[in-house]
Design an enzyme around this catalytic site. Structure first.
Site, PDB file in Angstrom:
ATOM      1  N   ARG A  60     -24.540 -23.218   4.545  1.00 29.32           N
ATOM      2  CA  ARG A  60     -23.571 -24.293   4.775  1.00 29.32           C
ATOM      3  C   ARG A  60     -22.299 -23.735   5.422  1.00 29.32           C
ATOM      4  NH1 ARG A  60     -19.911 -22.644   2.204  1.00 29.32           N
ATOM      5  NH2 ARG A  60     -18.560 -24.333   2.885  1.00 29.32           N
ATOM      6  N   GLY A  61     -21.395 -24.679   5.784  1.00 35.14           N
ATOM      7  CA  GLY A  61     -20.179 -24.285   6.511  1.00 35.14           C
ATOM      8  C   GLY A  61     -20.515 -24.328   7.992  1.00 35.14           C
ATOM      9  N   ALA A  62     -19.651 -25.005   8.758  1.00 34.83           N
ATOM     10  CA  ALA A  62     -20.008 -25.314  10.149  1.00 34.83           C
ATOM     11  C   ALA A  62     -20.417 -24.086  10.985  1.00 34.83           C
ATOM     12  CB  ALA A  62     -18.849 -26.072  10.790  1.00 34.83           C
ATOM     13  N   GLN A 207     -17.753 -26.764  -3.665  1.00 31.89           N
ATOM     14  CA  GLN A 207     -17.664 -25.557  -2.820  1.00 31.89           C
ATOM     15  C   GLN A 207     -16.389 -24.766  -3.108  1.00 31.89           C
ATOM     16  OE1 GLN A 207     -18.530 -28.584  -1.775  1.00 31.89           O
ATOM     17  NE2 GLN A 207     -19.925 -28.557  -0.048  1.00 31.89           N
ATOM     18  N   ASP A 248     -15.205 -29.175  10.586  1.00 32.64           N
ATOM     19  CA  ASP A 248     -16.610 -29.338  10.985  1.00 32.64           C
ATOM     20  C   ASP A 248     -16.745 -29.856  12.404  1.00 32.64           C
ATOM     21  OD1 ASP A 248     -16.683 -29.460   7.869  1.00 32.64           O
ATOM     22  OD2 ASP A 248     -18.694 -28.950   8.579  1.00 32.64           O
ATOM     23  N   ASN A 258     -13.515 -32.844   8.278  1.00 31.58           N
ATOM     24  CA  ASN A 258     -13.737 -31.727   7.339  1.00 31.58           C
ATOM     25  C   ASN A 258     -14.185 -32.330   6.013  1.00 31.58           C
ATOM     26  OD1 ASN A 258     -13.607 -28.811   6.868  1.00 31.58           O
ATOM     27  ND2 ASN A 258     -11.994 -29.298   5.407  1.00 31.58           N
ATOM     28  N   LYS A 259     -14.455 -31.474   5.060  1.00 31.71           N
ATOM     29  CA  LYS A 259     -15.000 -31.903   3.771  1.00 31.71           C
ATOM     30  C   LYS A 259     -14.244 -33.079   3.176  1.00 31.71           C
ATOM     31  CE  LYS A 259     -17.900 -30.705   2.113  1.00 31.71           C
ATOM     32  NZ  LYS A 259     -19.186 -31.443   2.320  1.00 31.71           N
TER      33      LYS A 259
HETATM   34  O1  MRU Z   1     -20.813 -29.536   3.340  1.00 31.66           O
HETATM   35  P1  MRU Z   1     -20.348 -28.162   3.690  1.00 31.66           P
HETATM   36  O2  MRU Z   1     -20.192 -27.271   2.500  1.00 31.66           O
HETATM   37  O3  MRU Z   1     -21.170 -27.533   4.790  1.00 31.66           O
HETATM   38  O4  MRU Z   1     -18.894 -28.407   4.291  1.00 31.66           O
HETATM   39  C1  MRU Z   1     -18.163 -27.343   4.776  1.00 31.66           C
HETATM   40  C2  MRU Z   1     -16.785 -27.690   5.144  1.00 31.66           C
HETATM   41  O5  MRU Z   1     -16.366 -28.829   5.141  1.00 31.66           O
HETATM   42  C3  MRU Z   1     -15.933 -26.565   5.648  1.00 31.66           C
HETATM   43  O6  MRU Z   1     -14.593 -26.768   5.325  1.00 31.66           O
HETATM   44  C4  MRU Z   1     -16.081 -26.511   7.160  1.00 31.66           C
HETATM   45  O7  MRU Z   1     -17.430 -26.415   7.520  1.00 31.66           O
HETATM   46  C5  MRU Z   1     -15.357 -25.406   7.738  1.00 31.66           C
HETATM   47  S1  MRU Z   1     -16.177 -23.895   7.376  1.00 31.66           S
HETATM   48  C6  MRU Z   1     -15.433 -22.662   8.147  1.00 31.66           C
END
Ligand code: MRU
Length: 351
Positions: A60-62, A207, A248, A258-259
């Site tokens: 996970r994480g973009a 997270q 994201d 973002n989240k």
């Molecule tokens: O659902 P996730 O855990 O993939 O969401 C991740 C986020 O929202 C992060 O803040 C975003 O991807 C930036 S990661 C460098």
């Protein structure tokens, strides 16, 4: 750390959330669903496991999803007949791209790999596979370098003993090594600069509590964990000097997905006069989206919010739910967007 003996000499760390196995025939991931209680790694080879790893947030994480997807295309090329590479890998790219819609890095990395296939059409199959490997590793290396630059810029925005509040996880587990939103904090730790990080737990998948608190503790930063609804309290008491988040997808006008919960944090920050900073590689900027309204928001399964991290039910079984995984912070609420190119202040015009 070990040296990778493969078609090229990419170096991986054992802490990288995604890396190729010895011999380059599969992908090793840290399964993030089990952190911080268990540090489990899994070997991924099949297309179904690749899709599931992204969908279930094992990866996970973009930026990390983008790196993983690029390796997926390469690894599947090894198990595909020479004359079926184009069709099979284009089908794979469509399949993986349908796993999660919001983070643009997924479709971006898949497009980079499809370009390699286009550009090498007619060449020997092994040369094409090598092109896919090198592109995946280049995406990975470039993310490491990008995170380092972002962290350096970010560190100029704060000073020793500042309180910084973070949301979700934008550290090494979401990217490579330093991370984006957490990059300045992790760099500060390396340089012995003391900060006071506040970590939003980030309901429903935690997270912040599970991953960011874990990463910051390992770096020796002594984070303070809070529930998401405590952010306004922390700001009202003057405990934080800045908000640092990842992204994201960033629209051309600076609107940032973002989240879920990032928007509430931004509104609170505006109210209390706390600067709100977004950190992301330029590959997260989607110039084809003029504003945040065009960003597709992922809706996830209701079970995620009807229980405490899949353990214990906390709501009536059949209650109606809404579970958007992301929200969009309007550009007016963002003090600056930090990429590897520098610190961008409003007005944002990424086109
Ligand atoms: O659902 P996730 O855990 O993939 O969401 C991740 C986020 O929202 C992060 O803040 C975003 O991807 C930036 S990661 C460098």
């Amino acid at each position: 750390m070990r040296s990778q003996q493969g078609l090229s000499d990419m170096e991986y760390y054992d802490t990288d959330p995604v890396r190729l196995s010895e011999g380059d025939k599969s992908i090793i991931i840290i399964d993030q669903r089990f952190l911080p209680n268990e540090e489990i790694t899994r070997e991924i080879v099949s297309a179904e496991d690749m899709y599931d790893a992204i969908k279930t947030l094992a990866v996970r994480g973009a930026p990390c999803i983008g790196i993983f997807a690029a390796y997926c295309v390469y690894v599947r090329s090894l198990y595909t007949k020479d004359d079926e590479l184009d069709k099979a890998l284009n089908d794979l790219a469509k399949y993986l791209n349908s796993s999660r819609p919001t983070a643009v890095n997924l479709s971006w990395a898949l497009k980079e790999q499809m370009k390699v296939l286009d550009q090498t059409r007619g060449q020997p199959a092994d040369k094409r596979r090598q092109g896919l490997l090198e592109t995946a590793q280049q995406i990975h290396i470039s993310d490491i370098e990008t995170c380092e630059k972002i962290a350096e810029y970010g560190l100029t925005l704060i000073k020793e003993n500042d309180g910084v509040i973070t949301h979700c996880n934008a550290g090494a587990l979401a990217t490579s090594r330093l991370g984006t939103g957490l990059g300045p904090l992790l760099l500060a730790a390396k340089r012995g600069i003391k900060l006071r990080p506040y970590v939003d737990e980030t309901r429903p998948l935690l997270q912040g509590a599970r991953l960011t608190a874990y990463e910051l503790e390992r770096a020796g930063l002594e984070p303070t964990l809070i529930c998401d609804n405590m952010a306004a309290y922390v700001m009202s008491r003057g405990l934080v000097n800045a908000v640092f988040i990842g992204a994201d997808r960033i629209a051309a006008n600076g609107d940032t997905a973002n989240k879920i919960g990032s928007l509430s944090l931004a509104i609170n920050a505006k109210h209390f006069g706390v600067p709100f900073y977004v950190f992301a590689p330029t590959s997260t900027i989607d110039k084809s989206c003029k504003t945040g309204r065009e960003i597709e928001i992922e809706l996830r399964d209701n079970d995620e919010i009807k229980s405490l991290y899949f353990q214990r039910p906390i709501a009536p079984e059949n209650v109606r739910c809404l579970n958007p995984a992301f929200d969009v912070v309007e550009h007016e609420l963002i003090t600056a967007i930090i990429t590897e190119d520098g610190i961008h202040y409003p007005p944002y015009a990424f086109n």
